[in-house]
Design an enzyme around this catalytic site. Sequence first.
Site, short mmCIF file in Angstrom:
data_model
loop_
_atom_site.label_atom_id
_atom_site.label_comp_id
_atom_site.label_asym_id
_atom_site.label_seq_id
_atom_site.Cartn_x
_atom_site.Cartn_y
_atom_site.Cartn_z
N CYS A 92 0.78 -1.12 0.35
CA CYS A 92 -0.12 0.12 0.03
C CYS A 92 0.83 1.21 -0.08
O CYS A 92 1.41 1.63 -0.95
CB CYS A 92 -0.89 -0.05 1.26
SG CYS A 92 -2.35 1.28 0.84
N HIS A 149 -3.64 -5.13 0.09
CA HIS A 149 -3.23 -5.55 1.62
C HIS A 149 -3.35 -7.11 1.65
O HIS A 149 -4.13 -7.57 2.32
CB HIS A 149 -3.92 -4.96 2.71
CG HIS A 149 -3.81 -3.35 2.79
ND1 HIS A 149 -2.81 -2.87 3.74
CD2 HIS A 149 -4.36 -2.27 2.20
CE1 HIS A 149 -2.94 -1.67 3.40
NE2 HIS A 149 -3.83 -1.23 2.95
N GLU A 169 -1.62 -8.76 3.72
CA GLU A 169 -1.73 -9.11 5.17
C GLU A 169 -3.06 -9.47 5.79
O GLU A 169 -3.42 -10.37 6.36
CB GLU A 169 -1.00 -7.97 5.94
CG GLU A 169 -1.50 -6.83 6.42
CD GLU A 169 -1.87 -5.81 5.18
OE1 GLU A 169 -1.22 -5.99 4.19
OE2 GLU A 169 -2.12 -4.71 5.55
#
Length: 237
Positions: A110, A213, A215
């Site tokens: 990001c 993202h 994660e």
Amino acid sequence: MFREKPVIAVTPLWDVGRESIWMLPAYVKALEDQGAIPLILPLTDDRDILDWALEGCDGLLLTGGQDVDPRHYGEEPHPKLGELAPVRDGQELYLIPRALEQDLPLFGICRGEQILNVALGGSLYQDLPSQLPQALSHSMKPPYDRGVHRVSLVPESPLGALLEVEQLSVNSRHHQGIKALAPGLEVMAVAEDGLVEAVRVPGKTFAWAVQWHPEHAYEADGASRALFGAFVAACRG
Ligand code: MN
């Protein structure tokens, strides 16, 4: 025995309101699950400290966060520019060229993609909704572990080769995006509205960044795990 695991420096998050350093566990969990030792850096732009830290690490993870100060790419602030994190800007704009010089594996997420682009001489949309009005929405609501728009992967790119798909559905919560691509970057994925969503520095062992993202989607999504897996494998050397 610990050194069998690669140590990966993780840039810290900064809470402006609380004047507080923090971290989303998902970033470190994803690295740990792939067999790495995540090491959250101090929030500093002190070059001696950062040199020392890079010396002891096998990779660098650039996390998400605030908007990048447009003065770093020669623009005045737009009225809709968001919160800034000046020390993070200083830290990452120092670390990125050092990591690339040393061919230390680097993965940007990001803001990490945005600051990589700025570090190499590119520019950003300071406020996507007003500066790219034809863009689709890139600011989803939670939960964040689901895809909200598609990206097309460049098939001959290492990302395309890793994931072996032409399109990927990704989450999207970013206020800014790449405007002028830095000369040293190569595009690996593009959103349906044309926004660059993944890049790499060619010629390096692993210097990749994505606008989404992985994660957040790490538990559920194989592509997100594959990204962290490829990064940690590169750090392992
Ligand atoms: Mn997006």
